[in-house]
Design an enzyme around this catalytic site. Sequence first.
Site, PDB file in Angstrom:
ATOM      1  N   GLU A  51      -7.579  30.282  16.817  1.00 56.23           N
ATOM      2  CA  GLU A  51      -8.665  30.515  17.779  1.00 56.23           C
ATOM      3  C   GLU A  51      -9.250  29.178  18.245  1.00 56.23           C
ATOM      4  O   GLU A  51      -9.554  28.992  19.416  1.00 56.23           O
ATOM      5  CB  GLU A  51      -9.811  31.326  17.139  1.00 56.23           C
ATOM      6  CG  GLU A  51      -9.414  32.646  16.539  1.00 56.23           C
ATOM      7  CD  GLU A  51      -9.057  32.536  15.057  1.00 56.23           C
ATOM      8  OE1 GLU A  51      -8.268  31.645  14.710  1.00 56.23           O
ATOM      9  OE2 GLU A  51      -9.553  33.349  14.272  1.00 56.23           O
ATOM     10  N   LEU A 220      21.957  27.166   0.071  1.00 53.15           N
ATOM     11  CA  LEU A 220      20.636  27.791   0.244  1.00 53.15           C
ATOM     12  C   LEU A 220      19.937  27.313   1.517  1.00 53.15           C
ATOM     13  O   LEU A 220      18.747  26.973   1.515  1.00 53.15           O
ATOM     14  CB  LEU A 220      19.751  27.556  -0.993  1.00 53.15           C
ATOM     15  CG  LEU A 220      20.382  27.960  -2.335  1.00 53.15           C
ATOM     16  CD1 LEU A 220      19.459  27.628  -3.494  1.00 53.15           C
ATOM     17  CD2 LEU A 220      20.735  29.445  -2.371  1.00 53.15           C
TER      18      LEU A 220
END
Length: 343
Positions: A51, A220
């Site tokens: 915001e 990974l």
Amino acid sequence: MHEFFMRRCLQLAAGGRGRTGINPMVGAVLVRNGQIIAEGVHREFGRAHAERELLWKLEPANQSARSARFGALREICSTDALYVNLEPCCHTDKKTPPCTDAIIKSGLKRVVFGMQDPNPSVCGRGLEILRASGIEVIGPVLEDECRRFNRGFLSLQEGRRPWITLKIARTRTGKVAHDDGSMMKITSTEQNAWSHEFLRARHDAILVGVGTILTDDSRLTIRSGSEERVVGSHPYRIVLDPMLRIPFTARVVNDDHVTRTIIVCALEAGSATKSELRSRGAQVIECPMHQGDFDFSALWRLLITPKDLFYGISSILVEGGPKTWDAFWKAGMVDEEITLIGE
Ligand SMILES: NC(=O)c1ccc[n+]([C@@H]2O[C@H](COP(=O)([O-])OP(=O)(O)OC[C@H]3O[C@@H](n4cnc5c(N)ncnc54)[C@H](OP(=O)(O)O)[C@@H]3O)[C@@H](O)[C@H]2O)c1
């Protein structure tokens, strides 16, 4: 209409994935006459909330060429609506002042939110403060999606540990590896692509036991999928390795993402090995053990406590192997389980 703009907030919020640490992922849009005229994102732990970033862009001095594409952003109009996927905060943490203050000061008259903030120091108070100052507050909108999207943050707030997804790949006959323990190719190219995009890329960390590193030398990493990740936001790779049996040749301690490798070991593991792994850029953390297993409560404390450039982990994908799955089942630490069945 509300749902359309809330979906855009979630889309923007995803831009912070892997960088917001123990903070929620949040996006905000300002809508005027049915059109988005400004956007904001919480980009990184410690940086401005969505915001605030949005409102900052509205200030004349900050109207760069980038914000000019939204047209002239003049004063806030009484019909403007701010959409945000999480209730605006009303507390001052160490780095950021309350968003409710900034919203009230901006003159906005309408706020649409996706879900209430579970953080006990906000938890509905942010909405009350906005309402008390005469702002119309609408929501929750798309609450289930918003909660699912920030399930890691919710898990930290409600359970003091990261969200845990356990993933298993097995054949129709139940095999997860060859009989001699070597790696078996089980899943199809499509299943792999799906699990990279929807599992690996949507968790803060991918976890395996050292047995899997020894047999598979797993990378990974995310090797397919469309989700954009900013530099330094690659999921962490966590290896549970009490006595540091990981070889120095393992990919996870030699590749470009080595600084995102966290090796969890026992306090008494060899100090020379710890130093060598650290000198390669890996993070080695010592965790107390209990009856042969890591003490998970202690491990969560280590993984959810930000320190320097480590912002904390809110979600973990446990990829195995069987001994590791067992440890998580036994501890009752599985929030979601996904089994991919291959040929
Ligand atoms: N199909 C699949 O989805 C899949 C996925 C991954 C791996 N795999 C296969 O699984 C096999 C390896 O599995 P595995 O069961 O032998 O080994 P693993 O689960 O990969 O690793 C087990 C080891 O990790 C450490 N560890 C795990 N959890 C721990 C805990 N809670 N506390 C302390 N230490 C912990 C222990 O190390 P120490 O022994 O040093 O104490 C343990 O022996 C391989 O054949 C691999 O190909 C299959």
